[in-house]
Scaffold this motif. Structure first.
Motif, mmCIF file in Angstrom:
data_model
loop_
_atom_site.group_PDB
_atom_site.id
_atom_site.type_symbol
_atom_site.label_atom_id
_atom_site.label_comp_id
_atom_site.label_asym_id
_atom_site.label_seq_id
_atom_site.Cartn_x
_atom_site.Cartn_y
_atom_site.Cartn_z
ATOM 1 N N GLY A 1 22.114 -4.193 -7.694
ATOM 2 C CA GLY A 1 21.190 -3.123 -8.052
ATOM 3 C C GLY A 1 21.711 -2.309 -9.224
ATOM 4 O O GLY A 1 22.662 -2.700 -9.904
ATOM 5 N N ALA A 2 21.086 -1.167 -9.426
ATOM 6 C CA ALA A 2 21.387 -0.339 -10.591
ATOM 7 C C ALA A 2 22.849 0.117 -10.610
ATOM 8 O O ALA A 2 23.436 0.317 -11.671
ATOM 9 N N ASN A 3 23.472 0.264 -9.429
ATOM 10 C CA ASN A 3 24.857 0.737 -9.404
ATOM 11 C C ASN A 3 25.874 -0.395 -9.591
ATOM 12 O O ASN A 3 27.078 -0.174 -9.544
ATOM 13 N N ASP B 1 13.698 -0.006 1.903
ATOM 14 C CA ASP B 1 13.517 1.004 0.867
ATOM 15 C C ASP B 1 14.076 0.529 -0.482
ATOM 16 O O ASP B 1 14.881 1.215 -1.113
ATOM 17 N N LEU B 2 13.637 -0.657 -0.906
ATOM 18 C CA LEU B 2 14.152 -1.240 -2.140
ATOM 19 C C LEU B 2 13.150 -1.107 -3.275
ATOM 20 O O LEU B 2 11.963 -1.338 -3.076
ATOM 21 N N PRO B 3 13.601 -0.774 -4.465
ATOM 22 C CA PRO B 3 12.712 -0.791 -5.625
ATOM 23 C C PRO B 3 12.564 -2.226 -6.132
ATOM 24 O O PRO B 3 13.186 -3.147 -5.594
ATOM 25 N N ASN C 1 0.814 -1.215 0.000
ATOM 26 C CA ASN C 1 0.000 0.000 0.000
ATOM 27 C C ASN C 1 0.848 1.266 0.000
ATOM 28 O O ASN C 1 0.413 2.301 -0.486
ATOM 29 N N VAL C 2 2.039 1.194 0.558
ATOM 30 C CA VAL C 2 2.909 2.381 0.544
ATOM 31 C C VAL C 2 3.271 2.710 -0.909
ATOM 32 O O VAL C 2 3.292 3.876 -1.320
ATOM 33 N N GLN C 3 3.522 1.659 -1.689
ATOM 34 C CA GLN C 3 3.826 1.882 -3.101
ATOM 35 C C GLN C 3 2.562 2.303 -3.869
ATOM 36 O O GLN C 3 2.621 3.130 -4.771
#
Lengths: 746, 177
Positions: free
Chosen positions: B111-113, B31-33, A86-88
């Protein structure tokens, strides 16, 4: 370039700090401590058993983190994967940000931005012109359980009532089973899992994939097992909870009602029935006993494919141990869905599984329909005193596309849709789309550009549930937390309650939609009479419902006409004298509408019975568009047995075509394994039509009973939600599956 | 390292039922995409006929006693703390993927880096006395995080006393428990 968002002058801005459990709270994000401005308590209203308690952390007006509320006695600080996503979702850049008016053809998805002022003017003008041309009943709402809280629907109901619009009734989820259950048991209750997990010896769980729909049952279920109890699961699929079962019964889809009859037969045949309970607290047992005579284990095996030996074994366990019946809703997603639940209730009664801490029966809590039981005062909200409310026709949601196609005098010409994916969730997608195309006005209130918005004339920016009020008592456990907005809506999004209130004011009903009435005021009007509302509003809550609404050990008595459990259901019998359908006083089994036994010629062409479970990744079509969810879920897939795959030359991972006379799906990834027995396929419900994975391209519009609402084209003058049904029979769908030519092959 | 006092993330696979809440709570906590996955639930089918069964195996970093990734890393970017937690110093990582080749569980993520990143056992939470996000949240209470000794005690409490359930059921029944 950032877009500018306009203030909406008629919005009700409140100071939300009043709901803070705490302010200036440190919280971890990405390994760092961040200070949230406030943390607010609310609950999740996404139509799931668990209705989890949530703590929502807010900083600079944004939700930055969600945690389970550790003080919730059932969900105990744990959330499902969607809870965190839900945060996303709430912060997604893809949110619908402002009202949009259609530019191109329906289905093209081309829109231009307009202001709320223009949107309201457009709606008022459209509604008035439809009312003038066809009459007030040409307008209909479409609303379901995307956000299942009851408050906004009740406020909208006030508007429809004042307007004299057609009224949406019914369900396509579970009211068939409710009819079967109410017909035998009377009022519906559920027993706290804390009780049965400490006392029962056996848990008999039917048609519920708890991993996806009821994850918080697991600690209770494990408690029972660690005490030495047995878990018996009935499901055609090898689900997560079936993997924990001591015995997993896998009937042919749609035959759970037959299985129940076979179990009753073997119990009665051996004299294991609870005679004291039957004598004291039931009626009609002799009739049932006579009816189940033919349901020998061998005959039941023939119908259900469950081995006779397993039927004998399970019957003995159910009868001889203290058994808790937890029945889900999967078993009733067939056209015989009402019979299934009636038979399961009878099975529980034969075992004496009512009214005891160790042995009881859960179908659904009456809190699922608080307006029907009286916990919520629906009339106070929807039919205000002094208003002239005309009696209008009713449209049953389980046949809404049929009603739109067939309604005359007047036709249905305008639909305002919110909280439900009409196109993705109703059976037979193409038929639904044709219905939508016949409308003069189709308004959707949505958070994202979905299948529905593509066909809408006007798209309004909806609020996430964390941006609005709501009332959603769980239909499984007995705890209540009122939903409060954790944050102000972003962009030009407006809470549903306020959209309907403003539309009402502009349609001339100012007196009934006072501008200063807050969401909490509406909630108080709805349930404040039956509970101490403030105790369930952040920073307080959750609270257990009082004993009169939700007894700790329910079913010590029954409130049927006879005051007893009715094997022979008098209310269903009476109802059947007035309406077309399958109101059988006994749980007489009949085959689902479409099955290898009911339609053998069709099964030659389409030999696989495809069922569509709810996946844990999504609430139906919601969450499908989020990166975190997409990453976990992967491409659309269909589960097949090893035998069916081998017969078709399909290997695990191959792309397949799934089809029947109603539609086809292509490029679906085959997952071959043990989850299903030969003859059955499974593909989760809710994948979007425009992304190619909607199983409802294949399903048929034929609602489960008991009432045959198709005989009336879904348009009714009278309807009893507790006795008439209905449920979408999504699972009695026959298809064929074939391997697709891979690229580079001839 | 004293293995009895090493802190571990233990997955009670008898309890895991495949809800995958650990995957998104981890994304949110760290806090991961979409991309790097610190834990992932795999689904394994076993058996035939009546013994057919679905098994769920969440695979976060195992924080191995003798971690192959630590040995494989040519720059010393991966190290093991005194309490057993295996961590990565991203500034020293050169993105060579040697750790991924060495890891039996496929844990290292890139990751991206281009630098390695992985499950830290939520070391930021551990250092303040809290459980890792996945263990704190698991609806099935299947993820345990504690010392080897304590995890083993919890498992004995869950299964040791039960005669009809758990890994020693047959023996216990025979012993008349």
């Amino acid at each position: 370039m950032s877009e500018a968002y306009r203030d909406i002058p008629w919005r009700n801005h409140e100071d939300l700090d009043r709901y803070a459990v705490k302010q200036n709270v440190p919280v971890w994000i990405g390994g760092k401590k961040v200070t949230a401005d406030r943390v607010v308590k609310t609950c999740c209203p996404h139509n799931c058993y668990d209705t989890c308690g949530e703590l929502v952390y807010v900083k600079d007006g944004k939700v930055i983190k969600i945690e389970g509320d550790p003080d919730h006695p059932i969900t105990k600080g744990h959330l499902c994967l969607k809870g965190f996503a839900n945060v996303q979702k709430i912060n997604s850049p893809d949110r619908v940000k402002y009202p949009m008016l259609r530019m191109g053809e329906r289905g093209e998805g081309k829109f231009r931005r307009i202001s709320w002022e223009e949107a309201m003017d457009w709606m008022v003008e459209k509604i008035r012109s439809i009312q003038t041309a066809y009459g007030p009943e040409a307008i209909l709402e479409y609303c379901y359980s995307g956000n299942r809280e009851h408050m906004a629907k009740a406020v909208a109901g006030r508007l429809w009532n004042l307007m004299g619009a057609s009224k949406l009734v019914g369900s396509f989820c579970l009211l068939s089973g409710v009819a079967g259950s109410v017909g035998t048991v009377g009022s519906q209750y559920t027993m706290d899992p804390q009780v049965w997990s400490q006392h029962a010896q056996t848990l008999f769980l039917v048609g519920r994939n708890c991993t996806a729909t009821n994850p918080h049952i697991f600690p209770f279920l494990y408690r029972l097992k660690e005490r030495g109890g047995k878990l018996i699961v009935v499901d055609p699929c090898a689900t997560g909870v079936a993997a924990k079962a001591d015995i997993h019964i896998r009937p042919r889809p749609g035959t759970d009602g037959a299985l129940a009859l076979g179990l009753i037969h073997w119990i009665v045949e051996n004299g294991w029935e609870d005679r004291a309970f039957i004598a004291e607290k039931t009626t009609g047992f002799e009739e049932l006993k006579e009816y189940v005579k033919t349901w020998t284990p061998e005959y039941t095996e023939k119908v259900t494919t469950v081995p006779a030996a397993q039927i004998r074994e399970v019957a003995e366990i159910l009868a001889k141990t203290d058994t808790m019946f937890e029945t889900g809703y999967g078993q009733q997603r067939y056209s015989n869905g009402h019979q299934v639940q009636q038979a399961l209730a009878c099975l529980a009664a034969v075992c004496g599984s009512f009214g005891k801490p160790s042995a009881n029966y859960d179908c659904i809590s009456g809190m699922a329909f608080p307006g029907v039981t009286g916990f919520a005062d629906g009339a106070a909200v929807s039919a205000p005193k002094g208003a002239d409310i005309p009696k209008t026709r009713l449209v049953n949601i389980a046949a809404v596309a049929r009603a739109i196609h067939e309604a005359k005098e007047p036709p249905i010409k305008g639909v305002i849709s919110y909280r439900g994916g009409l196109i993705s969730q109703q059976p037979d997608v193409d038929y639904t789309i044709e219905a939508v195309k016949s409308l003069d006005m189709f308004v959707t209130i949505e958070q994202f550009m979905t299948d529905d918005t593509d066909y809408a004339d006007l798209v309004l920016p909806a609020c996430h549930y964390l941006e609005q009020y709501g009332v959603h008592p769980s239909y499984w456990h007995n705890w209540n937390q009122v939903l409060v907005p954790a944050v102000q809506p972003p962009y030009e999004c407006v809470p549903d309650i306020e959209i309907f209130a403003e539309l009402g004011r502009r349609l001339g009903y100012e007196a009934y939609f006072p501008k200063d009435m807050t969401g909490l005021d509406w909630c108080r009007l709805l349930i404040g009479g039956q509970c101490d509302l403030d105790k369930a509003v952040s920073p307080n809550g959750p609270v257990r419902h009082t004993e009169n609404w939700c007894p700790k050990v329910p079913y010590e008595t029954f409130d049927t006409p006879s005051g007893k459990f009715e094997f022979h259901s008098s209310v269903l019998e009476e109802r059947g004298k007035r309406f077309p359908g399958h109101y059988d006083p006994l749980p007489v089994y009949y085959e689902p509408d479409e099955s290898i036994a009911a339609t053998p010629e069709l099964a030659e062409k389409y030999p696989l019975n495809i069922i569509s479970q709810h996946p844990s990744f999504r609430t139906h079509s919601q969450y499908y568009n989020l990166p975190w969810i997409k990453e976990i879920e992967g491409p659309a897939r269909v589960f097949l047995s090893k035998k069916d795959a081998a017969d078709r030359g399909i290997a695990d991972g191959d792309k397949v075509r799934i089809f029947n006379d109603r539609g086809e799906l292509t490029d679906i990834v085959a997952r071959v394994g043990i989850r299903l027995k030969p003859g059955v396929a499974e593909m989760s419900s809710g994948m979007w039509v425009k992304l190619g994975g909607s199983v409802n391209k294949l399903t048929k519009l034929v609602p489960a009973g008991p009432r045959d609402i198709l005989a009336e084209d879904g348009i009714l003058r009278e309807y009893d939600p507790l006795l008439d049904g209905n449920t979408g029979s999504y699972f009695n769908t026959l298809v064929q599956i074939e391997k697709m030519e891979q690229e580079g092959q001839a | 390292m004293n293995t009895r006092t090493q802190r571990i993330l233990y997955i009670d696979t008898r309890r895991c039922m495949g809800c995958r809440a650990c995957e998104t709570v981890c994304k949110l906590e760290n806090d991961l995409p979409a991309g790097p996955r610190y834990t992932m639930v795999t689904e394994v089918e076993t058996g035939e006929g009546f013994t057919e069964k679905l098994n769920f195996l969440p695979v976060p970093c195992q924080h191995c006693g003798d971690a192959p990734c630590v040995r494989a890393c040519p720059t010393g970017a991966i190290y093991k703390r005194a309490d057993g937690i295996v961590l990565t110093d991203g500034s020293r990582c050169i993105g060579c993927h040697e750790c991924l080749l060495a890891c039996p569980f496929g844990v290292p993520q890139f990751g991206a880096n281009g630098r390695m990143t992985k499950c830290t056992m939520c070391v930021h939470r551990i250092d303040e006395g809290a459980l890792p996000a996945c263990a704190a949240n698991c609806p099935a209470e299947a993820i345990l995080c504690d010392t080897v000794e304590n995890v083993s005690r919890i498992l004995r409490e869950r299964y040791g006393a039960s005669a009809s359930y758990g890994p020693f059921a047959a023996e216990l029944q025979e012993a008349g428990r």
